[in-house]
Design an enzyme around this catalytic site. Structure first.
Site, short mmCIF file in Angstrom:
data_model
loop_
_atom_site.label_atom_id
_atom_site.label_comp_id
_atom_site.label_asym_id
_atom_site.label_seq_id
_atom_site.Cartn_x
_atom_site.Cartn_y
_atom_site.Cartn_z
CB CYS A 122 8.38 -12.79 -24.39
SG CYS A 122 8.32 -13.09 -22.62
CB CYS A 123 13.33 -14.25 -25.92
SG CYS A 123 12.80 -15.93 -25.52
CB CYS A 204 11.15 -18.65 -18.71
SG CYS A 204 12.29 -17.27 -18.88
CB CYS A 207 9.42 -21.13 -22.33
SG CYS A 207 8.44 -19.66 -22.60
CB CYS A 232 16.08 -17.29 -26.39
SG CYS A 232 17.72 -17.59 -25.78
S1 SF4 Z 1 11.83 -18.16 -22.39
FE1 SF4 Z 1 9.59 -17.74 -22.45
S2 SF4 Z 1 9.07 -16.51 -20.63
FE2 SF4 Z 1 11.34 -16.55 -20.88
S3 SF4 Z 1 11.80 -14.69 -21.95
FE3 SF4 Z 1 11.59 -16.28 -23.54
S4 SF4 Z 1 9.39 -16.31 -24.12
FE4 SF4 Z 1 9.57 -15.08 -22.25
#
Ligand code: SF4
Length: 261
Positions: A122-123, A204, A207, A232
């Site tokens: 996701c990151c 985010c 998170c 991340c």
């Molecule tokens: S911080 Fe969380 S929502 Fe944002 S990109 Fe990374 S995993 Fe995805």
């Protein structure tokens, strides 16, 4: 006074020298990389200090951030406040819609909670890929990294070269959290009101959580993961050997060093 300023703003010896050094680094970098340097802002407290330093002297350093699609409303509102306050343009770089739609369809909107691999994927698609576009054509970038932020950042240099040959500047490397908030308080720098709700490190929305007294500042990020997984990938240096797979079929998790708290 706000909660964060009351709690954290405190002048400590050497603050003036550290502030002058940070401004000197930015000035020199703007001269060395005309039109090709960017402040990769997470909109966190440190990056708002850097935005203020850039804006105060009208340095020719672009300011850009990642709109991951998962930011808090307060963070998005801060972009507009900062634009108005400084009369600055702030570039927004978003993930590719088709990549996000495909990922969410396949893994669900809460994929980041189910495994470290899915969280990193996701990151990768919401941060790392847009970061590559943010940095494209630039020869230098500025980050708000500080040595105090975590063990993984304890050796952050003021200036480094990333694996793409770009200069990576961290003018606040030697600043303390007290320094950051002393600067914000005395210069009336706009900041994210979530800092007043015990969120020192804001990413985010899914998170990020508030921390309790005595908890490590980074403990509000990806709190369900083991500590050594908690980056991340934006500021992770390649360690050699095979890098982990990413959503893009190559090692962006470890190969890109970039924005964000
Ligand atoms: S911080 Fe969380 S929502 Fe944002 S990109 Fe990374 S995993 Fe995805």
């Amino acid at each position: 006074m706000s909660g964060a300023i009351t709690l954290y703003a405190h002048e400590t010896p050497g603050f003036g020298d550290r502030a002058a050094h940070a401004a000197d680094l930015l000035r020199a970098a703007a001269t060395q990389h005309p039109g090709r340097i960017v402040l990769a802002s997470s909109l966190g407290a440190e990056d708002m200090v850097l935005t203020d330093l850039v804006a105060r002297e009208r340095l020719p350093i672009a300011v850009a951030t990642l709109q991951t699609g998962k930011l808090h409303a307060q963070t998005l509102a801060l972009v507009q406040r900062a634009k108005l306050h400084y009369g600055l343009d702030i570039e927004l770089h978003e993930p590719r819609t088709e990549a996000v739609v495909h990922f969410v369809q396949r893994h669900g909107d809460d994929a980041m909670r189910r495994s470290v691999e899915l969280r990193k994927a996701c990151c990768a698609l919401r941060k790392l890929e847009p970061l590559e576009r943010l940095l494209a054509g630039r020869t230098a970038w500025v980050t708000g990294l500080r040595r105090e932020q975590s063990g993984a950042r304890a050796d952050v240099p003021f200036s480094d070269i990333d694996e793409h040959g770009r200069t990576k500047l961290s003018p606040l490397a030697d600043w303390s959290w007290h320094d950051v908030w002393h600067y914000i308080a005395t210069r009336e720098v706009p900041y994210n009101p979530l800092h007043d709700e015990f969120m020192p490190s804001i990413g985010c929305e899914p998170c990020t959580r508030a921390i309790a007294v005595g908890e490590d500042f980074r403990s509000g990020r990806w709190w369900w993961e083991h500590d050594d997984a908690k980056e991340c990938g934006l500021h992770v240096k390649p360690q050699g050997g095979e890098a982990p797979a990413s959503a893009f079929g190559r090692s962006q998790e470890e190969s890109v060093q970039g924005v964000t708290p």
